[in-house]
Design an enzyme around this catalytic site. Structure first.
Site, short mmCIF file in Angstrom:
data_model
loop_
_atom_site.label_atom_id
_atom_site.label_comp_id
_atom_site.label_asym_id
_atom_site.label_seq_id
_atom_site.Cartn_x
_atom_site.Cartn_y
_atom_site.Cartn_z
N TYR A 1 26.82 64.16 -89.89
CA TYR A 1 27.60 65.41 -90.02
C TYR A 1 27.21 66.38 -88.90
O TYR A 1 28.08 66.93 -88.22
CB TYR A 1 27.33 66.02 -91.40
N VAL B 1 23.67 74.56 -103.36
CA VAL B 1 22.62 74.72 -104.38
C VAL B 1 22.93 75.88 -105.34
O VAL B 1 22.69 75.76 -106.54
CB VAL B 1 21.22 74.84 -103.72
N ARG C 1 15.94 78.77 -97.19
CA ARG C 1 17.19 78.65 -96.44
C ARG C 1 17.71 80.06 -96.15
O ARG C 1 17.31 81.02 -96.79
CB ARG C 1 18.27 77.90 -97.27
P1 NAD Z 1 35.40 72.64 -98.35
O1 NAD Z 1 35.21 71.16 -98.58
O2 NAD Z 1 35.55 73.51 -99.53
O3 NAD Z 1 36.65 72.86 -97.38
C1 NAD Z 1 37.12 71.91 -96.48
C2 NAD Z 1 38.62 71.86 -96.58
O4 NAD Z 1 39.11 70.93 -95.61
C3 NAD Z 1 39.13 71.40 -97.95
O5 NAD Z 1 40.15 72.25 -98.40
C4 NAD Z 1 39.66 69.98 -97.68
O6 NAD Z 1 40.70 69.62 -98.56
C5 NAD Z 1 40.10 70.10 -96.23
N1 NAD Z 1 40.09 68.80 -95.52
C6 NAD Z 1 39.09 67.89 -95.49
N2 NAD Z 1 39.46 66.84 -94.74
C7 NAD Z 1 40.72 67.12 -94.28
C8 NAD Z 1 41.63 66.40 -93.46
N3 NAD Z 1 41.34 65.20 -92.96
N4 NAD Z 1 42.84 66.97 -93.19
C9 NAD Z 1 43.16 68.19 -93.71
N5 NAD Z 1 42.32 68.89 -94.50
C10 NAD Z 1 41.12 68.36 -94.78
O7 NAD Z 1 34.17 73.08 -97.44
P2 NAD Z 1 33.65 74.53 -97.03
O8 NAD Z 1 32.28 74.65 -97.57
O9 NAD Z 1 34.66 75.55 -97.35
O10 NAD Z 1 33.52 74.36 -95.46
C11 NAD Z 1 34.50 74.86 -94.54
C12 NAD Z 1 33.98 74.62 -93.13
O11 NAD Z 1 32.76 75.33 -92.93
C13 NAD Z 1 33.69 73.15 -92.81
O12 NAD Z 1 34.12 72.90 -91.50
C14 NAD Z 1 32.18 73.07 -92.91
O13 NAD Z 1 31.67 72.04 -92.09
C15 NAD Z 1 31.77 74.44 -92.42
N6 NAD Z 1 30.44 74.87 -92.90
C16 NAD Z 1 30.24 75.08 -94.24
C17 NAD Z 1 28.98 75.53 -94.66
C18 NAD Z 1 28.68 75.80 -96.12
O14 NAD Z 1 27.55 76.21 -96.43
N7 NAD Z 1 29.63 75.63 -97.04
C19 NAD Z 1 27.95 75.71 -93.74
C20 NAD Z 1 28.21 75.47 -92.39
C21 NAD Z 1 29.47 75.07 -91.99
#
Ligand code: NAD
Length: 319
Positions: free
Chosen positions: A140, A183, A207
């Site tokens: 990832y 978490v 964290r």
């Molecule tokens: P999430 O899983 O809730 O959101 C991801 C969204 O992308 C979902 O709605 C999913 O349906 C959609 N998705 C996944 N694969 C897809 C595809 N192939 N085509 C179209 N849509 C697709 O995750 P999140 O926690 O809201 O994360 C959002 C972004 O932030 C991500 O890029 C993640 O890597 C990044 N991020 C999140 C965190 C965290 O702590 N949550 C930390 C750092 C970075």
């Protein structure tokens, strides 16, 4: 102004969509609803249920020709990336490349990317700056770092403007109890079900937990600022897992049993990102303390729980 938010049905993306709509911006969402939910979506946004790896996604971008493209859609589960690296790479690298190429062709003004502290790997620095070496310890982290490199090269070769935001551990309403930074939602889920709560290791690991609305504010600022920059979005504060548990227990008002189990393999002890660059370049400051953010998340979950149970009883009464 017109924007597209990929991943706009997900946890962070749906909050971003709400904030953009509040500012009077026309919002389109690209999401295949893999982990996103229709219930999260603001009714004023237009949903396009397509995969970011598909030709349909390119067509949506070419048709809408937005002023900015927020790219949040991703495979965001670290464990899954380790188990299925090809699957992870396909969504996070090829999918990003697909929408990036469409943005270039559609002459999109700005590409704003959701990256992560996972690009640094197992650095045990007190505090990490954007200049730190990146040695991902999961596929990832590697797929996000690779996507970042493509975005920078698209600027060098085609002048596709961008801002890369590297988020710390995000928490808040609508987060599912899994994935990165999950978490808080896992603990809330246990609290509501009456525990016990499982803590990996001694709970002293720390964290940098940031509230989702602060992440949204940085994304909004990036519409105008931070061009061609990679910027960490964090609180620069360390909070231990035990601290999170104590705060949540205090908010909940009922103490809950903690069970300490073996530390998870590969878990880093501490992770904290410096936010000086975000303060300077995005003119942004985190505005939520961990106490306020946890309280708001708790209240949201409690409300959701009572809405679900009243809907259930209404259904029962109606026969
Ligand atoms: P999430 O899983 O809730 O959101 C991801 C969204 O992308 C979902 O709605 C999913 O349906 C959609 N998705 C996944 N694969 C897809 C595809 N192939 N085509 C179209 N849509 C697709 O995750 P999140 O926690 O809201 O994360 C959002 C972004 O932030 C991500 O890029 C993640 O890597 C990044 N991020 C999140 C965190 C965290 O702590 N949550 C930390 C750092 C970075």
């Amino acid at each position: 102004m017109k924007v597209i938010v990929s991943g706009g049905a997900g946890f962070i993306g749906s909050h971003l969509v709400d904030a953009l709509i509040d500012r009077g911006i026309e919002v389109h969402i690209i999401d295949n609803l893999l982990s996103g939910r229709k219930e999260n979506i603001n009714p004023q946004a237009q949903l396009h249920v397509v995969d970011i790896c598909s030709e349909e996604a390119s067509k949506v971008i070419m048709n809408i020709r937005p002023d900015a493209f927020y790219h949040l859609a991703a495979q965001a589960d670290v464990g899954k990336s380790v188990q299925y690296p090809k699957y992870d790479g396909n969504i996070n690298i090829i999918g990003t490349l697909n929408v990036l190429e469409a943005c270039r062709r559609a002459k999109v003004g700005k590409f704003i990317f959701a990256s992560t502290s996972a690009v640094y790997g197992n650095l045990n620095n007190e505090i990490i700056s954007e200049e730190e070496i990146t040695v991902p310890a999961s596929f990832y982290g590697l797929s996000k770092l690779t996507a970042e490199s493509y975005i920078r090269l698209f600027y060098e070769l085609y002048r596709q403007s961008y801002t890369i935001l590297r988020y710390a551990n995000v928490y808040g309403p609508r987060q599912l109890p899994k994935g990165e930074g999950g978490v808080v939602s896992v603990f809330l889920d246990r609290l509501q079900k009456g525990g016990p709560i499982n803590v990996h290791g001694d709970g002293q690991q720390t964290r940098d937990f940031i509230y989702v609305k602060d992440i949204v504010a940085a994304n909004i600022a990036a519409l105008e600022l931070g061009d061609q920059e990679t910027i960490q979005v964090s609180t620069s504060q360390k909070t231990s897992i035990n601290d999170i548990l104590s705060l949540l227990t205090e908010i909940h008002g009922i103490s809950i049993q903690r069970e300490f189990t073996a530390p998870r393999e590969g878990d880093i002890k501490h992770s904290c990102l410096c936010n000086e660059k975000a303060r300077n370049l995005l003119n942004w400051n985190p505005s939520y303390t961990i106490e306020d953010g946890l309280r708001e998340t708790y209240t949201f979950n409690k409300q959701l729980e009572s809405d679900i149970s009243s809907a259930y009883f209404e259904n029962e009464l109606m026969g």
